[in-house]
Design an enzyme around this catalytic site. Sequence first.
Site, PDB file in Angstrom:
ATOM      1  N   GLN A  74       0.870  -1.486  -0.146  1.00 57.41           N
ATOM      2  CA  GLN A  74       0.168  -0.142   0.030  1.00 57.41           C
ATOM      3  C   GLN A  74       0.753   1.377  -0.119  1.00 57.41           C
ATOM      4  OE1 GLN A  74      -3.813   0.606   2.738  1.00 57.41           O
ATOM      5  NE2 GLN A  74      -1.952   1.919   3.643  1.00 57.41           N
ATOM      6  N   GLY A  75       0.621   2.122  -0.957  1.00 56.22           N
ATOM      7  CA  GLY A  75       1.495   3.411  -1.066  1.00 56.22           C
ATOM      8  C   GLY A  75       0.616   4.474  -0.709  1.00 56.22           C
ATOM      9  N   GLU A 132     -11.407  -1.803   6.843  1.00 56.76           N
ATOM     10  CA  GLU A 132     -10.726  -2.118   8.089  1.00 56.76           C
ATOM     11  C   GLU A 132     -11.621  -2.538   9.327  1.00 56.76           C
ATOM     12  OE1 GLU A 132      -7.751   0.973   9.667  1.00 56.76           O
ATOM     13  OE2 GLU A 132      -6.750  -1.021  10.307  1.00 56.76           O
ATOM     14  N   SER A 187      -3.238   7.370  14.050  1.00 52.25           N
ATOM     15  CA  SER A 187      -2.811   7.504  15.462  1.00 52.25           C
ATOM     16  C   SER A 187      -3.849   7.494  16.276  1.00 52.25           C
ATOM     17  CB  SER A 187      -1.865   8.700  15.556  1.00 52.25           C
ATOM     18  OG  SER A 187      -2.555   9.958  15.648  1.00 52.25           O
ATOM     19  N   SER A 211       1.234   6.722   3.104  1.00 52.61           N
ATOM     20  CA  SER A 211       1.947   7.630   3.626  1.00 52.61           C
ATOM     21  C   SER A 211       3.136   8.105   2.874  1.00 52.61           C
ATOM     22  CB  SER A 211       2.332   7.027   4.903  1.00 52.61           C
ATOM     23  OG  SER A 211       1.251   6.738   5.725  1.00 52.61           O
TER      24      SER A 211
END
Lengths: 389, 324
Positions: A130-131, A248, A372, A133
């Site tokens: 997965q690209g 998710e 986060s 961040s």
Amino acid sequence: MDLTFTAAEEEFRSELRAWLSAHIPAEWRRPGFWESLSDEESFGLRRDWERDKALAGFAGIQWPTEYGGRGGTPGMKAIYDVEMVLADAPRTVNPLGLTFLAPTVMAIGTDAQRKEIIGPMLRNEVIWCQGFSEPGAGSDLAALTTRGVRDGDDFVVNGQKVWTTNAVHGDKIFTLVRTTPGSQKHRGISMLLIDMHQPGVDARPLKQMSGASEFGEVFFDDARVPATDVLGAVDEGWRTAMLLLSFERGASGMSQYTEFRRQYDEIAAVAKKLGRDRDPVIRGKLARVLTELECLRLHAMHILTQTEQGRDLGFEASMTKLQWSEASQDLWEVFDDVLGEDVTLEELDDLDLTPFNAQAMWSRSVTIWGGSSQVQRNVTAERVLGLPR
Amino acid sequence: MFFALTEDQQEFGSAVRTYLAERFDLDAVRAYFEAPATNDAGNLDGLWKAAGEQGWLAVTVPEEHDGLGLGLVEAQVIARALGAGVAPGPWRGTVLAAEAIRLAGSAEQQARWLPRLATGEAVGALGYSRSVEYGQTADVVVTPEGLLTGFTATPVGSYDRTTRLARVEGGSTEALPGDASSLEARATVLVAADLVGIAREALTRTVDYDKEREQFGVPVGSFQAIKHALADLHVGITMAEHAALYAAHAVDAGLDDADLAVSVAKAKASDVALASTAAMIQYHGGIGYTWEHEAHFFYKRAKRLAGQYGTADAHRERIAALTL
């Protein structure tokens, strides 16, 4: 109240257990076995084992059969996740593909993409990264600057991605790229499916504070991708990404509970061995963590119930993430208290502490990746409680 | 898998909440709160009548004794709603006395007490603590020795005036022949549920206030320092809601982990209720510290119940003993 699984689900559990017990070599459970292998050997072994598991029908548990899935229930998926932990099964080598990309492709991919992506992924012929961040785009993902410029039938991509799981093992990478020059924020972004085996793509391991390298960096230097390899519409990549991340919600709190409860029991065993289990402060701290873990288990039952009832969980995924990540981090902080001045040792009274230490270090990462804790609190406050932005 | 309340069970909770909102709101709570602490009657007559008529008292009493024949899951729904309304009255003691008699009473004891406890004609209390909730209005107090009647009750002052307390002395005890060993667990679950109701209501009221209250030209709820604290409370309270629901089911169904479930529920509910009611004061600012504001009803009730049937620390020690 009915906390049981259906007969069909229990039948599935038996079949899966039988397969796992017949196909996981005893040697793999020997302490230190996986550590004795090189990264390459370990990845290869897991990759092949997972392919065999898929061929035996134990993959894509909830996916429709037309995509090679099992067409199972949410309960079967929960059982699958728990049984994999109980059997000490190797972790998947294709987590981003299986969890995120596949359901997105099923939802909005073209027929050609469905055919080309899903089957090979299930058989681990293609490992997906997965690209998302970038060095300048972490929590603020929309600040990404990797750019793709149209050149004939291709996009030419330049930029850098980071925190890429399995970067050095990846075959392809679904990547958020700014395809409209000068566009701002979430506009003008596309999700490109880029082949990593080309001169313009350079994947490097990123050594973490634990010493391991689950993550890496991916550099794009005039990498080429056919303009047809876009998931969703061109310049609508943000929408595609939001859909992709919504999967998710399938994350299984039950298997996380199973895993963390095992860690709790292992830490309790160390505490006993060191006589620290009689310290009332340690007892209180362990009990506090266990309380949170039990709550995680109940929360997972709640999520499974809501899923089975076909309810939209909305932004509840943020709560799930906060609960499991903070609880597991707290658990490993108690381990520090158990060990006291010996906390950093690699060995104590012939007890090998390195697997514990690796987990303790890893626990610092879980409140960062995947949104986060601070971002999750913002989401919960604004989207669930309705506090003003 | 169905870990949730059914529509009927949810309906029970909404009925209690609707009644309280319409007939016993925070003004009524205040009138009761401000009456002398030793005054047992106050303005409870209407509320008590409703508790009898609407089945809040009959919830776990078997149908053969004019009850609804439901379980602790339904009872904790009511407890949660009463906690959210910081409602006074001897509901919990009456339900628990009926539970003791249902579980351990003789046929004769059941016939004598259960129909009257189910309607509210008789008031029960649980005498497992030094200060007994509504000992002064109780007709029967369940003690570890059995059913106590004919006692003298002396009111005890307490700063949580949403509930009246008394010291109970003398009287005569009639043994319960059966096994009432799960009674303390049941009492603990109902207290945990009350705490969960308090915690959720305190958070909701604080969120509502902080959406409106402006400082520095913006709503204070837009400040991240407040957002993060309230988000953490929301997560914690949601977990406590799960824990109280599960504990009620675990006790009723006799699950292997019932003891653990009860302690998890009480430890978590006590913690979040104390934190949420303290936050209610803090995030209302100065007004939250006044007698005029309702925050102290929630805070004081949470204080007392957090200590009842074991503090969070005491339950954590039980959790440690069960898992280490």
